[in-house]
Design an enzyme around this catalytic site. Sequence first.
Site, mmCIF file in Angstrom:
data_model
loop_
_atom_site.group_PDB
_atom_site.id
_atom_site.type_symbol
_atom_site.label_atom_id
_atom_site.label_comp_id
_atom_site.label_asym_id
_atom_site.label_seq_id
_atom_site.Cartn_x
_atom_site.Cartn_y
_atom_site.Cartn_z
ATOM 1 N N GLU A 105 0.690 -1.302 -0.099
ATOM 2 C CA GLU A 105 -0.038 0.046 0.063
ATOM 3 C C GLU A 105 0.979 1.297 -0.180
ATOM 4 O O GLU A 105 0.521 2.445 -0.677
ATOM 5 C CB GLU A 105 -0.729 0.089 1.174
ATOM 6 C CG GLU A 105 -2.005 -1.318 1.058
ATOM 7 C CD GLU A 105 -2.754 -1.015 2.477
ATOM 8 O OE1 GLU A 105 -2.567 -1.536 3.522
ATOM 9 O OE2 GLU A 105 -4.215 -1.120 2.270
ATOM 10 N N GLU A 125 -3.534 -9.407 3.529
ATOM 11 C CA GLU A 125 -4.359 -9.192 4.850
ATOM 12 C C GLU A 125 -5.735 -10.185 5.134
ATOM 13 O O GLU A 125 -5.930 -10.540 6.292
ATOM 14 C CB GLU A 125 -4.990 -7.909 4.768
ATOM 15 C CG GLU A 125 -4.104 -6.661 4.998
ATOM 16 C CD GLU A 125 -3.304 -6.217 3.580
ATOM 17 O OE1 GLU A 125 -3.360 -6.916 2.754
ATOM 18 O OE2 GLU A 125 -2.785 -5.144 3.702
HETATM 19 N N1 CAA Z 1 4.648 -7.428 11.521
HETATM 20 C C1 CAA Z 1 5.379 -7.882 12.647
HETATM 21 N N2 CAA Z 1 6.208 -8.890 12.811
HETATM 22 C C2 CAA Z 1 6.354 -9.398 11.626
HETATM 23 C C3 CAA Z 1 5.423 -9.244 10.472
HETATM 24 C C4 CAA Z 1 4.813 -8.210 10.510
HETATM 25 N N3 CAA Z 1 3.817 -7.740 9.382
HETATM 26 N N4 CAA Z 1 6.025 -9.910 9.445
HETATM 27 C C5 CAA Z 1 6.732 -10.703 9.993
HETATM 28 N N5 CAA Z 1 7.282 -10.567 11.050
HETATM 29 C C6 CAA Z 1 8.214 -11.069 12.117
HETATM 30 C C7 CAA Z 1 7.954 -12.510 12.424
HETATM 31 O O1 CAA Z 1 7.089 -12.673 13.700
HETATM 32 C C8 CAA Z 1 9.117 -13.150 12.662
HETATM 33 O O2 CAA Z 1 9.396 -12.941 13.743
HETATM 34 P P1 CAA Z 1 10.400 -13.797 14.694
HETATM 35 O O3 CAA Z 1 11.686 -14.201 14.155
HETATM 36 O O4 CAA Z 1 10.606 -12.975 16.207
HETATM 37 O O5 CAA Z 1 9.792 -15.035 14.952
HETATM 38 C C9 CAA Z 1 10.009 -12.452 11.549
HETATM 39 O O6 CAA Z 1 9.328 -11.238 11.219
HETATM 40 C C10 CAA Z 1 10.321 -13.151 10.370
HETATM 41 O O7 CAA Z 1 9.252 -13.766 9.699
HETATM 42 P P2 CAA Z 1 9.252 -15.045 9.190
HETATM 43 O O8 CAA Z 1 9.887 -16.343 10.054
HETATM 44 O O9 CAA Z 1 7.821 -15.168 8.777
HETATM 45 O O10 CAA Z 1 10.206 -14.892 7.780
HETATM 46 P P3 CAA Z 1 10.085 -15.496 6.438
HETATM 47 O O11 CAA Z 1 11.510 -14.913 5.752
HETATM 48 O O12 CAA Z 1 9.851 -16.882 6.232
HETATM 49 O O13 CAA Z 1 8.775 -14.652 5.647
HETATM 50 C C11 CAA Z 1 7.584 -12.747 5.286
HETATM 51 C C12 CAA Z 1 8.917 -13.341 5.567
HETATM 52 C C13 CAA Z 1 7.114 -13.240 3.816
HETATM 53 C C14 CAA Z 1 7.449 -11.219 5.433
HETATM 54 C C15 CAA Z 1 6.483 -13.224 6.277
HETATM 55 O O14 CAA Z 1 6.898 -12.957 7.576
HETATM 56 C C16 CAA Z 1 5.265 -12.529 6.034
HETATM 57 O O15 CAA Z 1 4.183 -13.314 5.401
HETATM 58 N N6 CAA Z 1 4.805 -11.666 7.037
HETATM 59 C C17 CAA Z 1 3.400 -11.287 7.040
HETATM 60 C C18 CAA Z 1 2.978 -10.204 6.068
HETATM 61 C C19 CAA Z 1 1.599 -9.578 6.106
HETATM 62 O O16 CAA Z 1 0.733 -10.336 6.537
HETATM 63 N N7 CAA Z 1 1.725 -8.478 5.806
HETATM 64 C C20 CAA Z 1 0.390 -7.619 6.170
HETATM 65 C C21 CAA Z 1 0.170 -7.259 7.317
HETATM 66 S S1 CAA Z 1 -1.349 -6.504 7.700
HETATM 67 C C22 CAA Z 1 -1.302 -5.042 6.929
HETATM 68 O O17 CAA Z 1 -0.175 -4.706 6.636
HETATM 69 C C23 CAA Z 1 -2.440 -4.436 7.060
HETATM 70 C C24 CAA Z 1 -2.684 -3.031 6.507
HETATM 71 O O18 CAA Z 1 -3.220 -2.734 5.648
HETATM 72 C C25 CAA Z 1 -2.125 -1.586 7.208
#
Ligand code: CAA
Length: 658
Positions: A105, A125
């Site tokens: 976004e 999301e």
């Molecule tokens: N917020 C906070 N922490 C996050 C995060 C987020 N969005 N995404 C990842 N993390 C943290 C994880 O909890 C993890 O923490 P720990 O090491 O303490 O366990 C660390 O980052 C690494 O994450 P992964 O183990 O998942 O690492 P990866 O390399 O396998 O994957 C990733 C990376 C693809 C970014 C995956 O973490 C992921 O899919 N994250 C979520 C992405 C997501 O859903 N984003 C949308 C959020 S909602 C939003 O944005 C709403 C809006 O419109 C404002």
Amino acid sequence: MSQAVSINHQDEIAVISINNPPVNALSQAVRSGLVKCVSAAVAEQSIRAIVLICTGRTFIAGADISEFGKPPLTPYLPDVLATLEGCPKPIIAAIHGTALGGGLETALACHYRLALNGSRVGLPEVNLGLIPGAGGTQRLPRIAGLENALDMITSGRHVKAEEALEMGVVDELSSENDLLKIAIEFARKILTRDKTWPRSSEIKLEDSSVNQGVLKNWKTRVSKKARGQESPLAAMESIKNAIQLSFAEGLKKERELFLTCMASPQSKALRHIFFAERAAAKLPESVANTPIEIRTTAIIGGGTMGRGIAMCFANQNIPVKVIETDQEKLDQALNAIEKTYAKMVTSGRLSEDQRQQRLTKISGSCNHASLAQVDLVIEAAFENLEVKHSIFRSLDQHCRPDAILATNTSYLDIEAIASAVREPSRVVGMHFFSPAHIMKLLEVVRIPQTSATTISTMMKLGKQLGKRTVLVGNGFGFAANRMYSAYGREGQQMLLEGVTPIQLDQAMKNWGMAMGPTAVLDMSGIDIGYNARKQNPNPPDDPCYFRPANLLAERGYLGRKTGRGFYRYDPETGLASEDLEICALIREEALKLGVKQRDLSENEIQQRMIKAIATEGETIMSEGLATRTSDLDVIWVNGYGFPRWRGGPMHFSQSIDR
Ligand code: CAA
């Protein structure tokens, strides 16, 4: 300036860098830092364009999920993005890694987007029970078109940069490594090329009959696919607003829908499982150690499980040898693997190059002497302690003294298996779920003797294989099958009380399970559980215990493979239908056992089934067989088709008890 966001100048270009490890999530510090840095770049007269870039492994991966559920802190993301889009100087988002959720976004609010090859973008999301809450449902349809936006937002899928370019989500791709250099060159190019900068909010979307038709088709598709999940439908409603309302009104409604979703039990459950899955990968300090690298593996046994496990390794480019007892069985196993890959090519899930590459990783042998150099052996032979004993004795002779020896047993005592080798610290359970190359769940089963190095290596390997890996202790059925058995037992008890297989399955499907419990038994073979129960060293003293399933197994009604089980299967079409004779047989047995017949409501069936799992889960915790209660949720969501949006049986039970 905030440490999470910094600004520096390269002549007329300002470079705003986000540095918020691990994934540059949009925490309050990042949001406020962005506003301050953009204002500084606007105020500085010599600056003509701005590059927004991230340090570390990725572009912004979204809002900071750990802030969700707490009182929101200003500045809010939609306001930050309004500042970005309204900036009089062009902003170029330079994307590497993953631009997800609020991250994409943010990029969509910038005027241009440049991405490195191999990066991915998405609005995931819905996977957290939310909708994009900072303009994603309003900007993406304007930039990528209605159909692409519907696809990306309602599925939450990550789109490769190449596809994003085709959709218009990204303006340019680069294969060079120095993203900053390329982004600055790009900024200079647009300063000479363009007089005005594209602002997505200014793009008009028509409320035409064509767009109405597209929305209608997608609504049918999404309603069918979502199966109980609310957020994909809420996202659709918001996307509809993008064609029916002004940008400002659409944005306002999007925020309202976002906040409603955020407060929903479904979003809480999905956020719980997001963190639970990551927590499950973390080892307790007592067993954490430096893992060793697994470069070569062998699988003992080329049956269904062995083949599936071999493919797991080949899929990740790890050489794997399948060991069979004779050439004929080995050929059968290797041919079956080839066929599976060929099918995947036909269905478009694999390219021909990938198929060939994977097959080069798989070899075969009928000789245990060929195991001399492998780092890991996974035994996937019959579920029989004698058979496993003799295999482990042979492994002890033929493998390197430091090779890890794993067994893929589903319920046998791993300590008893380990007694066949001289050094049990290298023995561990690796419990894959069938089909092993598809199912996400992997239980790593430790015995008291398993060394920390062995455990750490297996947990790391599980992640490398793309599995959700959970560490559990040794006990009949470990954690997963033991809980599934409690669930199955309750279902079988209700069959005796008068519930029909169809009623039971429908109730659980309506509750959100991928399949009903008796349909699962028919699919996997009723004899599997029957034989497993016979091996239980401490079976419950209960004549009703799995009586309907045992009755069917004793009569040779083993499910799909015999055309009859809890259901009858059409030999031509394979379609299942109710088998009234089986219902009568169960009723007759119930009467013999003195079980009172009664009508059970769907709600009662569902509550009893889930309670049975949660109660067993609590016992497993009290016996120290799992590390965290949330690990048990990870097991159910990834191994048994438990609806993610209910967060797993432990989370669900705790949330209704509160
Ligand atoms: N917020 C906070 N922490 C996050 C995060 C987020 N969005 N995404 C990842 N993390 C943290 C994880 O909890 C993890 O923490 P720990 O090491 O303490 O366990 C660390 O980052 C690494 O994450 P992964 O183990 O998942 O690492 P990866 O390399 O396998 O994957 C990733 C990376 C693809 C970014 C995956 O973490 C992921 O899919 N994250 C979520 C992405 C997501 O859903 N984003 C949308 C959020 S909602 C939003 O944005 C709403 C809006 O419109 C404002």
